[in-house]
Design a protein around this motif. Structure first.
Motif, short mmCIF file in Angstrom:
data_model
loop_
_atom_site.label_atom_id
_atom_site.label_comp_id
_atom_site.label_asym_id
_atom_site.label_seq_id
_atom_site.Cartn_x
_atom_site.Cartn_y
_atom_site.Cartn_z
N ILE A 46 0.56 -7.69 -7.91
CA ILE A 46 0.03 -7.29 -6.84
C ILE A 46 -0.70 -8.05 -5.91
O ILE A 46 -0.56 -8.10 -4.58
CB ILE A 46 -1.19 -6.24 -7.31
CG1 ILE A 46 -0.48 -5.05 -7.81
CG2 ILE A 46 -2.17 -5.82 -6.20
CD1 ILE A 46 -1.73 -4.16 -8.71
N LEU A 47 -1.16 -9.33 -6.67
CA LEU A 47 -1.48 -10.35 -5.64
C LEU A 47 -0.65 -11.28 -4.83
O LEU A 47 -0.72 -11.92 -3.82
CB LEU A 47 -2.40 -11.42 -6.47
CG LEU A 47 -3.67 -10.63 -7.28
CD1 LEU A 47 -4.38 -11.96 -8.12
CD2 LEU A 47 -4.39 -10.25 -6.06
N THR A 48 0.59 -11.15 -5.03
CA THR A 48 1.62 -11.84 -4.59
C THR A 48 2.38 -10.96 -3.46
O THR A 48 3.19 -11.50 -2.67
CB THR A 48 2.73 -12.33 -5.63
OG1 THR A 48 3.35 -11.20 -6.17
CG2 THR A 48 2.13 -13.50 -6.37
N ARG A 49 2.08 -9.85 -3.44
CA ARG A 49 2.63 -8.84 -2.37
C ARG A 49 2.30 -8.72 -1.02
O ARG A 49 1.02 -9.29 -0.83
CB ARG A 49 2.48 -7.29 -2.85
CG ARG A 49 3.37 -6.87 -3.81
CD ARG A 49 3.30 -5.49 -4.65
NE ARG A 49 3.39 -4.63 -3.59
CZ ARG A 49 4.44 -3.91 -3.28
NH1 ARG A 49 5.75 -4.48 -4.01
NH2 ARG A 49 4.63 -3.04 -2.41
N PRO A 51 0.79 -8.25 2.81
CA PRO A 51 0.05 -7.13 3.22
C PRO A 51 0.66 -6.02 3.96
O PRO A 51 -0.04 -4.82 4.01
CB PRO A 51 -1.09 -7.80 4.31
CG PRO A 51 -0.26 -9.04 4.54
CD PRO A 51 0.62 -9.41 3.39
N LYS A 52 1.68 -6.29 4.54
CA LYS A 52 2.72 -4.95 5.19
C LYS A 52 3.48 -4.29 4.31
O LYS A 52 3.98 -3.34 4.55
CB LYS A 52 3.57 -5.81 6.06
CG LYS A 52 2.78 -6.69 7.18
CD LYS A 52 3.16 -6.05 8.72
CE LYS A 52 2.59 -7.13 9.71
NZ LYS A 52 1.37 -6.56 10.23
N LEU A 53 3.39 -4.48 2.97
CA LEU A 53 4.19 -3.80 1.96
C LEU A 53 3.35 -2.61 1.52
O LEU A 53 2.10 -2.47 1.65
CB LEU A 53 4.55 -4.59 0.85
CG LEU A 53 5.42 -5.61 1.02
CD1 LEU A 53 5.61 -6.55 -0.24
CD2 LEU A 53 6.85 -5.30 1.52
N TYR A 66 -2.51 0.68 -5.41
CA TYR A 66 -3.61 -0.08 -5.28
C TYR A 66 -4.03 -0.14 -3.80
O TYR A 66 -3.23 0.25 -2.93
CB TYR A 66 -3.37 -1.45 -5.63
CG TYR A 66 -2.12 -2.14 -4.83
CD1 TYR A 66 -2.43 -3.10 -3.87
CD2 TYR A 66 -1.00 -1.95 -4.90
CE1 TYR A 66 -1.59 -3.56 -2.97
CE2 TYR A 66 0.08 -2.75 -4.68
CZ TYR A 66 -0.16 -3.57 -3.29
OH TYR A 66 0.97 -3.85 -2.52
N LYS A 67 -5.17 -0.59 -3.36
CA LYS A 67 -5.60 -0.74 -2.13
C LYS A 67 -6.50 -1.93 -2.32
O LYS A 67 -7.57 -2.05 -2.84
CB LYS A 67 -6.33 0.47 -1.61
CG LYS A 67 -7.01 0.52 -0.45
CD LYS A 67 -5.98 0.84 0.76
CE LYS A 67 -6.52 1.00 2.17
NZ LYS A 67 -5.97 0.35 3.05
N LEU A 72 -11.44 -7.41 -2.90
CA LEU A 72 -11.02 -6.76 -4.18
C LEU A 72 -9.87 -5.93 -4.08
O LEU A 72 -9.51 -5.15 -3.03
CB LEU A 72 -12.10 -5.84 -4.72
CG LEU A 72 -13.33 -6.59 -5.46
CD1 LEU A 72 -14.39 -5.85 -5.47
CD2 LEU A 72 -12.99 -7.32 -6.44
N TYR A 73 -8.92 -5.85 -5.10
CA TYR A 73 -7.94 -4.98 -5.20
C TYR A 73 -8.28 -3.74 -6.21
O TYR A 73 -8.67 -4.09 -7.31
CB TYR A 73 -6.68 -5.62 -5.48
CG TYR A 73 -6.01 -6.62 -4.63
CD1 TYR A 73 -5.05 -6.03 -3.79
CD2 TYR A 73 -6.25 -7.89 -4.45
CE1 TYR A 73 -4.36 -6.79 -2.77
CE2 TYR A 73 -5.67 -8.77 -3.66
CZ TYR A 73 -4.70 -8.27 -2.72
OH TYR A 73 -4.01 -8.85 -1.92
N PHE A 74 -8.45 -2.62 -6.00
CA PHE A 74 -8.62 -1.34 -6.56
C PHE A 74 -7.22 -0.87 -7.10
O PHE A 74 -6.41 -0.37 -5.98
CB PHE A 74 -9.68 -0.35 -5.84
CG PHE A 74 -10.97 -0.92 -5.61
CD1 PHE A 74 -11.80 -0.06 -6.34
CD2 PHE A 74 -11.17 -1.87 -4.59
CE1 PHE A 74 -13.19 -0.66 -6.12
CE2 PHE A 74 -12.38 -2.01 -4.06
CZ PHE A 74 -13.50 -1.44 -4.86
N CYS A 75 -6.92 -1.02 -8.30
CA CYS A 75 -5.58 -0.56 -8.84
C CYS A 75 -5.88 0.67 -9.75
O CYS A 75 -6.83 0.61 -10.77
CB CYS A 75 -4.76 -1.58 -9.32
SG CYS A 75 -5.03 -3.28 -8.62
#
Length: 168
Positions: A46-49, A51-53, A66-67, A72-75
């Protein structure tokens, strides 16, 4: 209504941009070793994705929605055939309630008041299913819990004062 008709959330993760896990809630059985592996895999994914994906990825036959809010990423992990937009709404609902409780929630609020974040999450989700969609109801329940904790602290304080007086 069939059991398969309900959206089942398998786990909830809150991960910082640096990859630190801030909150985990597991609704499906995972061993500690498997949990560690899941956290490592998903934070890397998730961290490597970019922002436009899109905000969901297929992972191990599941779907992880996730958002990112601030740092913070909420998954949330759900079944392959569950509705991603519904899960994004559940995530947003959780964040709105955290915002209302903490007054613009930030990562430090969750670090120092993790028990409150868990309590709020437990009011919203039970056994991986949405139980309370009313922000007012959750806010009322959390306020009631806070007043119970305050009353217990006051009682403990007065008891310790009584004991201190008696032992002088």
């Amino acid at each position: 209504m069939d059991v398969e008709d309900f959206t089942m959330i398998h786990f909830v993760l809150l991960i910082s941009r640096q990859g630190k896990v801030r909150l985990t809630k597991w609704y499906s059985p995972y061993s500690q070793k498997e949990r560690t592996k899941v956290l490592r895999e998903l934070s890397g994914l998730i961290l490597t994705r970019g922002p436009k994906l899109c905000n969901f990825v297929e992972w191990r036959g599941f779907k992880v929605v996730y958002k990112r809010y601030a740092s913070l990423y909420f998954c949330m992990c759900v079944n392959q055939d569950d509705n991603e937009l519904e899960i994004l709404e559940v995530i947003h609902h959780f964040v709105e309630i955290l915002d209302r409780y903490f007054g613009s929630v930030c990562e430090l609020d969750l670090i120092f008041n993790f028990h409150k974040a868990y309590y709020i999450l437990d009011e919203i989700l039970i056994a991986g299913e949405l139980q309370e969609s009313s922000k007012k109801t959750v806010a009322r329940l959390v306020a009631a819990q806070d007043s119970l904790v305050e009353a217990a602290k006051e009682e403990a304080s007065s008891l310790s004062n009584i004991i201190a007086q008696a032992t002088k």
